[in-house]
Design a protein around this motif. Structure first.
Motif, mmCIF file in Angstrom:
data_model
loop_
_atom_site.group_PDB
_atom_site.id
_atom_site.type_symbol
_atom_site.label_atom_id
_atom_site.label_comp_id
_atom_site.label_asym_id
_atom_site.label_seq_id
_atom_site.Cartn_x
_atom_site.Cartn_y
_atom_site.Cartn_z
ATOM 1 N N ILE A 9 -14.675 -1.633 -1.397
ATOM 2 C CA ILE A 9 -15.018 -1.008 -0.119
ATOM 3 C C ILE A 9 -13.795 -0.961 0.796
ATOM 4 O O ILE A 9 -13.513 0.055 1.439
ATOM 5 N N LEU A 10 -13.047 -2.064 0.840
ATOM 6 C CA LEU A 10 -11.872 -2.115 1.698
ATOM 7 C C LEU A 10 -10.755 -1.216 1.168
ATOM 8 O O LEU A 10 -10.042 -0.576 1.960
ATOM 9 N N LEU A 11 -10.592 -1.159 -0.139
ATOM 10 C CA LEU A 11 -9.590 -0.266 -0.714
ATOM 11 C C LEU A 11 -9.851 1.177 -0.308
ATOM 12 O O LEU A 11 -8.942 1.906 0.104
ATOM 13 N N GLU A 12 -11.093 1.590 -0.404
ATOM 14 C CA GLU A 12 -11.446 2.969 -0.034
ATOM 15 C C GLU A 12 -11.270 3.187 1.469
ATOM 16 O O GLU A 12 -10.799 4.238 1.902
ATOM 17 N N SER A 13 -11.621 2.186 2.247
ATOM 18 C CA SER A 13 -11.525 2.319 3.705
ATOM 19 C C SER A 13 -10.095 2.526 4.173
ATOM 20 O O SER A 13 -9.850 3.203 5.181
ATOM 21 N N PHE A 14 -9.139 1.949 3.433
ATOM 22 C CA PHE A 14 -7.734 2.077 3.816
ATOM 23 C C PHE A 14 -6.982 3.101 2.963
ATOM 24 O O PHE A 14 -5.753 3.139 2.964
ATOM 25 N N GLY A 15 -7.735 3.940 2.246
ATOM 26 C CA GLY A 15 -7.121 5.010 1.467
ATOM 27 C C GLY A 15 -6.287 4.517 0.306
ATOM 28 O O GLY A 15 -5.258 5.108 -0.021
ATOM 29 N N LEU A 16 -6.732 3.446 -0.331
ATOM 30 C CA LEU A 16 -5.951 2.815 -1.399
ATOM 31 C C LEU A 16 -6.620 2.922 -2.771
ATOM 32 O O LEU A 16 -6.417 2.051 -3.620
ATOM 33 N N THR A 17 -7.399 3.966 -2.982
ATOM 34 C CA THR A 17 -8.021 4.162 -4.286
ATOM 35 C C THR A 17 -7.423 5.392 -4.969
ATOM 36 O O THR A 17 -6.695 6.169 -4.350
ATOM 37 N N LYS A 18 -7.766 5.560 -6.229
ATOM 38 C CA LYS A 18 -7.229 6.685 -6.999
ATOM 39 C C LYS A 18 -7.756 8.032 -6.513
ATOM 40 O O LYS A 18 -7.227 9.070 -6.900
ATOM 41 N N LYS A 19 -8.743 8.020 -5.638
ATOM 42 C CA LYS A 19 -9.227 9.265 -5.035
ATOM 43 C C LYS A 19 -8.139 9.917 -4.181
ATOM 44 O O LYS A 19 -8.182 11.108 -3.908
ATOM 45 N N HIS A 20 -7.153 9.114 -3.794
ATOM 46 C CA HIS A 20 -6.113 9.600 -2.893
ATOM 47 C C HIS A 20 -4.803 9.903 -3.628
ATOM 48 O O HIS A 20 -3.749 10.031 -2.990
ATOM 49 N N VAL A 21 -4.880 10.005 -4.947
ATOM 50 C CA VAL A 21 -3.688 10.321 -5.739
ATOM 51 C C VAL A 21 -3.172 11.720 -5.391
ATOM 52 O O VAL A 21 -3.958 12.661 -5.254
ATOM 53 N N ASN A 22 -1.877 11.836 -5.256
ATOM 54 C CA ASN A 22 -1.239 13.123 -4.991
ATOM 55 C C ASN A 22 -0.924 13.794 -6.331
ATOM 56 O O ASN A 22 -0.053 13.324 -7.067
ATOM 57 N N PRO A 23 -1.614 14.886 -6.679
ATOM 58 C CA PRO A 23 -1.421 15.514 -7.994
ATOM 59 C C PRO A 23 -0.035 16.112 -8.190
ATOM 60 O O PRO A 23 0.371 16.389 -9.316
ATOM 61 N N ILE A 24 0.698 16.286 -7.097
ATOM 62 C CA ILE A 24 2.044 16.850 -7.199
ATOM 63 C C ILE A 24 3.031 15.833 -7.775
ATOM 64 O O ILE A 24 4.013 16.198 -8.420
#
Length: 216
Positions: free
Chosen positions: A37-52
């Motif tokens: 929950i905390l990882l997602e809250s601080f934008g630290l999950t793989k959902k935030h990977v930059n595809p570039i």
């Protein structure tokens, strides 16, 4: 809650609950859920990977080579953070404040190398990985000794007392380390409410005690 709270939860989980014989226990699962929950809250999950971002990974021993998508596919969100992968997905200057602080201090420590230092980028990834590994070792060293043992031993508890004296000194001198790791995890040092993120606020003391009663 802040990313410093996240740091402490990661240290606790890695030391006490990530081993194969414990990771499927109720205390471990609840802690990992809190971390997620905390990882997602601080934008630290793989959902935030930059595809570039494109990186090639080579592994010694088996000559395995993977592209970034293949490598990240093998990682959990926690492993993604522990390996510092999240830093590749940030804006280049996200940690500029810390980078400037590093350059200032290292230039003062090595005045003969200032020109060389200023020509090279500050590797926040190396800083994070090395410092986090060290902090995990310190967590182990400073973790409290157990309570009363069967057959009280004055000698043993005097040993515990001496160890505790040193542990308190160490803990009083890790503030800058924790502040640095916090700043890397979340350069903005945000403070978010538990209600806002639907944090699982479980009574870990009771849950841990119940688990110990059943397993010892």
């Amino acid at each position: 809650m802040t990313a410093k709270d996240l740091l402490y939860k990661i240290l606790d989980y890695n030391y006490l609950w990530s081993s194969p014989d414990r990771k499927n226990s109720k205390p471990a699962k609840i802690r990992l859920s809190q971390i997620e929950i905390l990882l997602e809250s601080f934008g630290l999950t793989k959902k935030h990977v930059n595809p570039i971002v494109q990186i090639k990974y080579s592994f010694t021993g088996n000559n395995e080579k993977l592209n970034r998508a293949q490598q990240l596919n093998k990682l959990t969100n926690l492993e993604y953070v522990l390996g510092g992968e999240f830093l590749h997905d940030r804006e280049k200057d996200a940690n500029k404040e810390l980078s400037d602080k590093v350059l200032l201090k290292i230039s003062a420590l090595y005045p003969d190398l200032v020109e060389h230092i200023n020509q090279r980028p500050v590797d926040i990834g190396w800083l994070f990985n090395n410092l986090l590994n060290f902090r995990q070792e310190i967590y182990k060293v400073t973790f409290p000794n157990g309570g009363m043992l069967e057959g009280f031993s004055s000698g043993l508890h005097y040993s515990f007392y001496l160890q505790r004296q040193l542990k308190e000194i160490i803990k009083a001198n890790i503030i800058e380390i924790d502040e640095t790791l916090w700043q890397i995890l979340d350069p903005l040092k945000r403070d978010i409410s538990k209600e806002q993120i639907k944090y699982i606020d479980a009574d870990l003391d009771d849950i841990d005690l119940e688990w110990r009663m059943e397993n010892y």
